[in-house]
Design a protein around this motif. Structure first.
Motif, PDB file in Angstrom:
ATOM      1  N   GLY A 159       8.862  -0.073  -4.741  1.00  0.00           N
ATOM      2  CA  GLY A 159       8.385  -1.017  -3.719  1.00  0.00           C
ATOM      3  C   GLY A 159       7.296  -0.417  -2.865  1.00  0.00           C
ATOM      4  N   THR A 160       7.617  -0.112  -1.605  1.00  0.00           N
ATOM      5  CA  THR A 160       6.652   0.496  -0.686  1.00  0.00           C
ATOM      6  C   THR A 160       6.654   2.013  -0.770  1.00  0.00           C
ATOM      7  OG1 THR A 160       8.262   0.622   1.103  1.00  0.00           O
ATOM      8  CG2 THR A 160       6.942  -1.402   0.958  1.00  0.00           C
ATOM      9  N   GLY A 161       7.676   2.573  -1.412  1.00  0.00           N
ATOM     10  CA  GLY A 161       7.799   4.019  -1.512  1.00  0.00           C
ATOM     11  C   GLY A 161       8.486   4.668  -0.328  1.00  0.00           C
ATOM     12  N   GLN A 162       9.009   3.859   0.589  1.00  0.00           N
ATOM     13  CA  GLN A 162       9.526   4.413   1.840  1.00  0.00           C
ATOM     14  C   GLN A 162      10.690   5.392   1.672  1.00  0.00           C
ATOM     15  OE1 GLN A 162      11.571   2.106   4.760  1.00  0.00           O
ATOM     16  NE2 GLN A 162      12.239   0.548   3.299  1.00  0.00           N
ATOM     17  N   LEU A 163      11.571   5.196   0.689  1.00  0.00           N
ATOM     18  CA  LEU A 163      12.720   6.102   0.546  1.00  0.00           C
ATOM     19  C   LEU A 163      12.280   7.470   0.021  1.00  0.00           C
ATOM     20  CD1 LEU A 163      15.369   3.581  -0.810  1.00  0.00           C
ATOM     21  CD2 LEU A 163      15.039   4.381   1.543  1.00  0.00           C
ATOM     22  N   GLY A 164      11.434   7.476  -0.995  1.00  0.00           N
ATOM     23  CA  GLY A 164      10.910   8.740  -1.500  1.00  0.00           C
ATOM     24  C   GLY A 164      10.040   9.450  -0.480  1.00  0.00           C
ATOM     25  N   ILE A 165       9.250   8.692   0.262  1.00  0.00           N
ATOM     26  CA  ILE A 165       8.397   9.275   1.300  1.00  0.00           C
ATOM     27  C   ILE A 165       9.253   9.905   2.393  1.00  0.00           C
ATOM     28  CG2 ILE A 165       6.808   8.674   3.187  1.00  0.00           C
ATOM     29  CD1 ILE A 165       5.436   6.746   1.139  1.00  0.00           C
ATOM     30  N   GLU A 166      10.329   9.244   2.774  1.00  0.00           N
ATOM     31  CA  GLU A 166      11.242   9.817   3.777  1.00  0.00           C
ATOM     32  C   GLU A 166      11.798  11.151   3.277  1.00  0.00           C
ATOM     33  OE1 GLU A 166      12.874  10.137   7.412  1.00  0.00           O
ATOM     34  OE2 GLU A 166      11.872   8.249   6.900  1.00  0.00           O
ATOM     35  N   CYS A 167      12.145  11.225   1.994  1.00  0.00           N
ATOM     36  CA  CYS A 167      12.647  12.478   1.421  1.00  0.00           C
ATOM     37  C   CYS A 167      11.587  13.572   1.452  1.00  0.00           C
ATOM     38  CB  CYS A 167      13.126  12.257  -0.008  1.00  0.00           C
ATOM     39  SG  CYS A 167      14.658  11.334  -0.131  1.00  0.00           S
ATOM     40  N   PRO A 204       1.260  -3.753  -9.848  1.00  0.00           N
ATOM     41  CA  PRO A 204       0.043  -2.995  -9.521  1.00  0.00           C
ATOM     42  C   PRO A 204      -0.248  -2.933  -8.012  1.00  0.00           C
ATOM     43  CG  PRO A 204      -0.369  -4.479 -11.357  1.00  0.00           C
ATOM     44  CD  PRO A 204       0.997  -4.812 -10.835  1.00  0.00           C
ATOM     45  N   ASP A 205      -0.004  -4.029  -7.282  1.00  0.00           N
ATOM     46  CA  ASP A 205      -0.272  -4.006  -5.843  1.00  0.00           C
ATOM     47  C   ASP A 205       0.680  -3.052  -5.123  1.00  0.00           C
ATOM     48  OD1 ASP A 205       1.848  -5.766  -6.410  1.00  0.00           O
ATOM     49  OD2 ASP A 205       1.351  -7.148  -4.792  1.00  0.00           O
ATOM     50  N   ALA A 206       1.925  -2.955  -5.577  1.00  0.00           N
ATOM     51  CA  ALA A 206       2.889  -2.029  -4.983  1.00  0.00           C
ATOM     52  C   ALA A 206       2.530  -0.582  -5.322  1.00  0.00           C
ATOM     53  CB  ALA A 206       4.302  -2.362  -5.444  1.00  0.00           C
ATOM     54  N   VAL A 207       2.060  -0.345  -6.540  1.00  0.00           N
ATOM     55  CA  VAL A 207       1.638   1.004  -6.939  1.00  0.00           C
ATOM     56  C   VAL A 207       0.516   1.478  -6.013  1.00  0.00           C
ATOM     57  CG1 VAL A 207       0.472   2.325  -8.762  1.00  0.00           C
ATOM     58  CG2 VAL A 207       2.390   0.820  -9.340  1.00  0.00           C
ATOM     59  N   GLN A 208      -0.453   0.620  -5.764  1.00  0.00           N
ATOM     60  CA  GLN A 208      -1.559   0.980  -4.860  1.00  0.00           C
ATOM     61  C   GLN A 208      -1.053   1.206  -3.441  1.00  0.00           C
ATOM     62  OE1 GLN A 208      -4.748   1.803  -5.716  1.00  0.00           O
ATOM     63  NE2 GLN A 208      -4.703   2.520  -3.611  1.00  0.00           N
ATOM     64  N   LEU A 209      -0.109   0.381  -3.002  1.00  0.00           N
ATOM     65  CA  LEU A 209       0.455   0.523  -1.662  1.00  0.00           C
ATOM     66  C   LEU A 209       1.183   1.865  -1.517  1.00  0.00           C
ATOM     67  CD1 LEU A 209       1.011  -1.086   1.043  1.00  0.00           C
ATOM     68  CD2 LEU A 209       3.272  -1.446   0.074  1.00  0.00           C
ATOM     69  N   ILE A 210       1.938   2.268  -2.527  1.00  0.00           N
ATOM     70  CA  ILE A 210       2.633   3.566  -2.494  1.00  0.00           C
ATOM     71  C   ILE A 210       1.613   4.686  -2.362  1.00  0.00           C
ATOM     72  CG2 ILE A 210       4.038   5.203  -3.820  1.00  0.00           C
ATOM     73  CD1 ILE A 210       5.346   2.632  -5.122  1.00  0.00           C
ATOM     74  N   ARG A 211       0.540   4.614  -3.143  1.00  0.00           N
ATOM     75  CA  ARG A 211      -0.506   5.644  -3.055  1.00  0.00           C
ATOM     76  C   ARG A 211      -1.120   5.675  -1.654  1.00  0.00           C
ATOM     77  NH1 ARG A 211      -2.267   4.089  -8.975  1.00  0.00           N
ATOM     78  NH2 ARG A 211      -1.152   5.742 -10.084  1.00  0.00           N
ATOM     79  N   ASP A 212      -1.361   4.495  -1.072  1.00  0.00           N
ATOM     80  CA  ASP A 212      -1.900   4.423   0.293  1.00  0.00           C
ATOM     81  C   ASP A 212      -0.922   5.041   1.291  1.00  0.00           C
ATOM     82  OD1 ASP A 212      -4.105   3.098  -0.744  1.00  0.00           O
ATOM     83  OD2 ASP A 212      -3.465   1.099  -0.053  1.00  0.00           O
ATOM     84  N   ASN A 213       0.375   4.714   1.156  1.00  0.00           N
ATOM     85  CA  ASN A 213       1.381   5.252   2.077  1.00  0.00           C
ATOM     86  C   ASN A 213       1.515   6.768   1.936  1.00  0.00           C
ATOM     87  OD1 ASN A 213       2.011   2.869   3.412  1.00  0.00           O
ATOM     88  ND2 ASN A 213       3.638   2.330   1.982  1.00  0.00           N
ATOM     89  N   LEU A 214       1.367   7.282   0.723  1.00  0.00           N
ATOM     90  CA  LEU A 214       1.400   8.729   0.530  1.00  0.00           C
ATOM     91  C   LEU A 214       0.202   9.398   1.196  1.00  0.00           C
ATOM     92  CD1 LEU A 214       2.646   8.818  -3.150  1.00  0.00           C
ATOM     93  CD2 LEU A 214       3.819   9.870  -1.194  1.00  0.00           C
ATOM     94  N   ARG A 215      -0.975   8.773   1.100  1.00  0.00           N
ATOM     95  CA  ARG A 215      -2.156   9.319   1.781  1.00  0.00           C
ATOM     96  C   ARG A 215      -1.968   9.283   3.296  1.00  0.00           C
ATOM     97  NH1 ARG A 215      -4.863   7.278  -2.560  1.00  0.00           N
ATOM     98  NH2 ARG A 215      -5.106   5.212  -1.675  1.00  0.00           N
ATOM     99  N   ARG A 248       2.925  16.407  -3.328  1.00  0.00           N
ATOM    100  CA  ARG A 248       4.234  16.632  -3.957  1.00  0.00           C
ATOM    101  C   ARG A 248       4.774  15.354  -4.594  1.00  0.00           C
ATOM    102  NH1 ARG A 248       7.911  18.039   0.257  1.00  0.00           N
ATOM    103  NH2 ARG A 248       6.365  17.382   1.763  1.00  0.00           N
ATOM    104  N   ALA A 249       3.873  14.383  -4.821  1.00  0.00           N
ATOM    105  CA  ALA A 249       4.306  13.077  -5.327  1.00  0.00           C
ATOM    106  C   ALA A 249       3.580  12.711  -6.609  1.00  0.00           C
ATOM    107  CB  ALA A 249       4.043  12.013  -4.263  1.00  0.00           C
ATOM    108  N   ARG A 250       4.273  11.909  -7.421  1.00  0.00           N
ATOM    109  CA  ARG A 250       3.659  11.330  -8.618  1.00  0.00           C
ATOM    110  C   ARG A 250       4.043   9.857  -8.644  1.00  0.00           C
ATOM    111  NH1 ARG A 250       5.703  11.675 -14.400  1.00  0.00           N
ATOM    112  NH2 ARG A 250       7.308  12.946 -13.435  1.00  0.00           N
ATOM    113  N   VAL A 251       3.070   8.996  -8.806  1.00  0.00           N
ATOM    114  CA  VAL A 251       3.310   7.555  -8.853  1.00  0.00           C
ATOM    115  C   VAL A 251       3.145   7.096 -10.296  1.00  0.00           C
ATOM    116  CG1 VAL A 251       2.630   5.291  -7.957  1.00  0.00           C
ATOM    117  CG2 VAL A 251       2.431   7.320  -6.488  1.00  0.00           C
TER     118      VAL A 251
END
Length: 189
Positions: A51-59, A74-85, A92-95
């Motif tokens: 989804g947004t990546g929030q659980l993995g990002i919290e870890c 695809p829109d969620a994949v881009q959002l996860i990359r944005d949230n990681l940036r 330390r992440a791979r999407v």
């Protein structure tokens, strides 16, 4: 939606428009990470149905060694990359853009796996079945499954066992632990 604590504490994460992606609520996230607080640092994390990546990002913010985010949209994949940036945790992440079930067949090993698929999709039970069948959890690893509180999840075959289910109103989170292999534990010094 913000990162609760750690190196990215307080950073605001972006969310997707619409109801197809349903982020874990702050109340559930706080309770969940309170229960997991000693099981994160230095661990390999899989955020399936990210989804947004929030659980993995919290870890990652709390010191996880690495995290893999799997999402098909695809829109969620881009959002996860944005949230990681935004959180400066992309090193330390791979999407992975793709189907969650296919990813589980890759046989990578993890210490902590988050499962939060759409509730009515039937994907949670399928993911639990594949996780245990392909045995991708390291010994002492934990599966975190979010589900409706009125739905009981199936027991998993050994070496997996239900550790505890936490209830937050209409939402529940079940934690399964992978017990160590007896022969490997007996050989440890």
């Amino acid at each position: 939606m913000r990162v609760i604590t750690g190196s990215a504490r307080g950073r605001r994460l972006k969310e997707l428009e619409g109801m197809e992606t349903r982020p874990t609520t702050d109340r559930v996230k706080e309770g969940l990470f309170s229960a997991l607080q000693f099981d994160i640092e230095g661990r390999r994390v899989l955020d399936l149905f990210a989804g947004t990546g929030q659980l993995g990002i919290e870890c990652l913010s709390r010191g996880a060694a690495s995290a893999v985010f799997v999402e098909r949209r695809p829109d969620a994949v881009q959002l996860i990359r944005d949230n990681l940036r935004t959180t400066e945790l992309q090193d330390r992440a791979r999407v992975v853009a793709g189907e969650a079930m296919a990813f589980l067949e890759g046989r990578e090993k993890f210490d902590l796996v988050f499962l939060d698929p759409p509730y009515q999709s039937g994907l949670l039970e399928q993911a639990l079945d594949r996780l245990t069948r392909f045995d991708i959890l390291n010994p002492h690893g934990i599966i975190v499954a979010e589900h409706p509180a009125d739905r009981r999840l199936p027991p998993l075959p050994p070496p997996y066992r239900l550790r505890r289910t936490y209830r937050y109103g209409k939402i529940a989170v079940s934690l399964y632990r992978r017990e160590p292999d007896q022969e490997n534990e007996e050989q440890r010094p």
